[in-house]
Motif scaffolding. Structure first.
Motif, PDB file in Angstrom:
ATOM      1  N   ASN A 159       1.073  -1.620  -0.079  1.00  0.00           N
ATOM      2  CA  ASN A 159      -0.731   0.272  -0.302  1.00  0.00           C
ATOM      3  C   ASN A 159       1.126   1.219   0.322  1.00  0.00           C
TER       4      ASN A 159
ATOM      5  N   ASN B  79      -3.216   8.875  -0.095  1.00  0.00           N
ATOM      6  CA  ASN B  79      -3.023   8.291   0.709  1.00  0.00           C
ATOM      7  C   ASN B  79      -2.050   9.380   1.498  1.00  0.00           C
TER       8      ASN B  79
ATOM      9  N   THR C  23      -6.178   0.427   4.700  1.00  0.00           N
ATOM     10  CA  THR C  23      -5.995   0.714   3.513  1.00  0.00           C
ATOM     11  C   THR C  23      -5.115   2.292   4.403  1.00  0.00           C
TER      12      THR C  23
END
Length: 491
Positions: free
Chosen positions: A66, A127, A185
């Motif tokens: 990730n 992110n 996540t």
């Protein structure tokens, strides 16, 4: 593949800013037209994305698992990107006239334009890792702007800004690691991404990490006791300090804290904990502290800097209420404060550019000689005070309403801090206005006979910003509907 334009709008200021310094311009006018066209093109592309928002994610780099550098335009990103892209072309236009008295223009405009791209990178991050990288890159591209004049004061201010930012980076890095390891996540998701199973028995550790990360990002948001770099950064040229204090740096800090609170750790986990009460206390103290310091400060830009410290914690107060209404209020003050503060800072810059006066006691009688500048300054001052009919009243009302609606007794104290701050703001802002319009009865206007308003490149941005202050104050409903939808996750 409309998602690729999320990266294109970031890349254009990077490449274009570098070319501005590298190209052999025959005339200064050619460079200025190029820069304004470059920034305007970027803003137009950003607004095209806002009006035709892509649904997907553009992944630039995928390191492993990730760990990705990726871009996405969600509701919160829309607000920040829209704010930055609207203000930057006018700020650039203003800087053209201001920089006529400064040296090393090419280098200045290179970093000034690249900063636009970096700020957009923060707004469009998908992110934590992406936001963190651009957030730290923002430090690197703004340090040269702070030290631009290369005076001893500028060098010391840039060092302090760099040291504080590096320290903040270390704390926020710890938060990023915890999110990457214990999050479901790495993407930003409203409500938070922490794995509930990982929290069991470790609640206090995660709360401590949240507080550390809050202070890490809080360096750029100038929260106490990490705010002393901001007044010192006022030695930079006014186009820099206006963006430092109104848009790019400090708002990036507040924006990152919103991401951290609502999109990473989640308010369901944080609300009602010792971490919330601790941070609420720090934020309320900063609100009053900033106003108190502004009241005693005699240097014009430093007074406005302390005002910024106070108003940034207005935004953070909305965040730490940790409700959708609190986030809505925080977003409204982030948006409206940008217009109020950039207007007041640009007024201060216009005064300094025209007169070389830097202290408040030197401004006696300037209201008659600089009617356009001081009309804008007066309106922005009234807005910062929270006078009804101007945008500052709307955002302060929203913050007070969110505090009362939360039924958090500690938040009620925050309403008192807002009222005290409003009183102190009236004192330190109106003091400047009164001196400018009503000097002593025996004041000799011949001493300032050469004082006058600047040219259109400085005046036009001021009029645009003050128009925003009035329009948002009189008709804020459409904007508030959007901000409410963003806080609810439906935009």
């Amino acid at each position: 593949m409309n998602e690729i334009y999320l990266f294109v709008v970031i890349l254009i200021p990077f490449i274009g800013g570098g070319l501005a310094a590298a190209l052999p311009w025959k005339k200064r006018t050619h460079m200025l037209v190029y820069l304004e066209g470059l920034v305007t093109l970027t803003s137009v592309l950003v607004w095209m994305l806002l009006l035709n928002r892509p649904d997907g994610v553009f992944t630039l780099l995928n390191f492993t698992g990730n760990l990705t550098i990726a871009f996405r335009l969600d509701g919160l990103g829309c607000v920040f990107a829209g704010l930055v892209s609207f203000l930057w072309p006018f700020a650039t236009l203003y800087s053209f006239e201001y920089m006529t008295k400064e040296k090393h223009e090419k280098v200045f405009f290179m970093f000034y334009t690249i900063t636009y791209g970096v700020t957009l990178g923060i707004a469009l991050s998908d992110n934590f890792l992406t936001m963190y990288c651009f957030y730290e890159l923002l430090t690197l591209v703004t340090v040269p702007l702070v030290m631009h004049t290369l005076t001893r004061e500028a060098i010391l201010a840039s060092r302090k800004y760099l040291y504080y930012s590096i320290g903040g980076a270390a704390f926020s890095f710890i938060g990023m690691i915890f999110i990457l390891v214990y999050g479901n996540t790495s993407e930003f998701i409203l409500g938070g991404v922490l794995n509930p199973e990982a929290l069991v028995g470790r609640e206090n550790i995660f709360l401590l990490i949240y507080v550390m990360s809050f202070f890490g990002f809080g360096v750029k948001a100038a929260i106490c006791p990490l705010n002393s770099w901001l007044p010192q950064a006022g030695v930079a040229p006014t186009p820099v300090t206006a963006l430092l204090h109104a848009v790019a740096v400090v708002k990036s800090g507040a924006f990152a804290i919103m991401r951290l609170t609502f999109y990473c750790f989640g308010t369901e986990f944080l609300r009602g904990t010792w971490a919330q009460y601790l941070l609420m206390g720090v934020v309320m103290f900063t609100i009053v502290y900033g106003c108190s310091m502004a009241l005693k400060e005699t240097h014009l830009k430093r007074r406005l800097a302390y005002s910024t410290i106070s108003n940034l914690s207005y935004i953070l107060f909305g965040v730490v209420i940790m409700t959708p209404l609190g986030l809505t209020a925080a977003l409204s003050h982030m948006l409206f404060h940008a217009f109020m503060k950039i207007a007041s800072f640009f007024c201060a810059g216009s005064i300094m550019h025209q007169t070389e006066c830097h202290y408040i006691y030197q401004l006696d009688g300037f209201g008659r000689k600089m009617p356009k500048v001081f009309a804008v300054f007066t309106i922005s001052s009234l807005a910062l005070m929270g006078v009804p009919g101007l945008c500052g009243f709307i955002s302060k009302w929203n913050l007070a309403s969110a505090a009362l609606e939360s039924q958090n007794v500690f938040a009620y104290i925050g309403v008192g801090a807002l009222l005290v701050s409003a009183l102190l703001t009236a004192m330190y802002m109106l003091n400047i206005v009164v001196r400018a319009y009503y000097p002593a009865a025996d004041f000799d206007y011949n001493k300032i006979k050469n004082v006058k308003d600047p040219n259109w490149m400085m005046i036009l941005p001021l009029f645009v910003f003050v128009a925003g202050i009035v329009i948002f104050g009189l008709h804020s409903a459409p904007v508030m509907e959007i901000l409410t939808a963003v806080a609810a996750g439906s935009f």
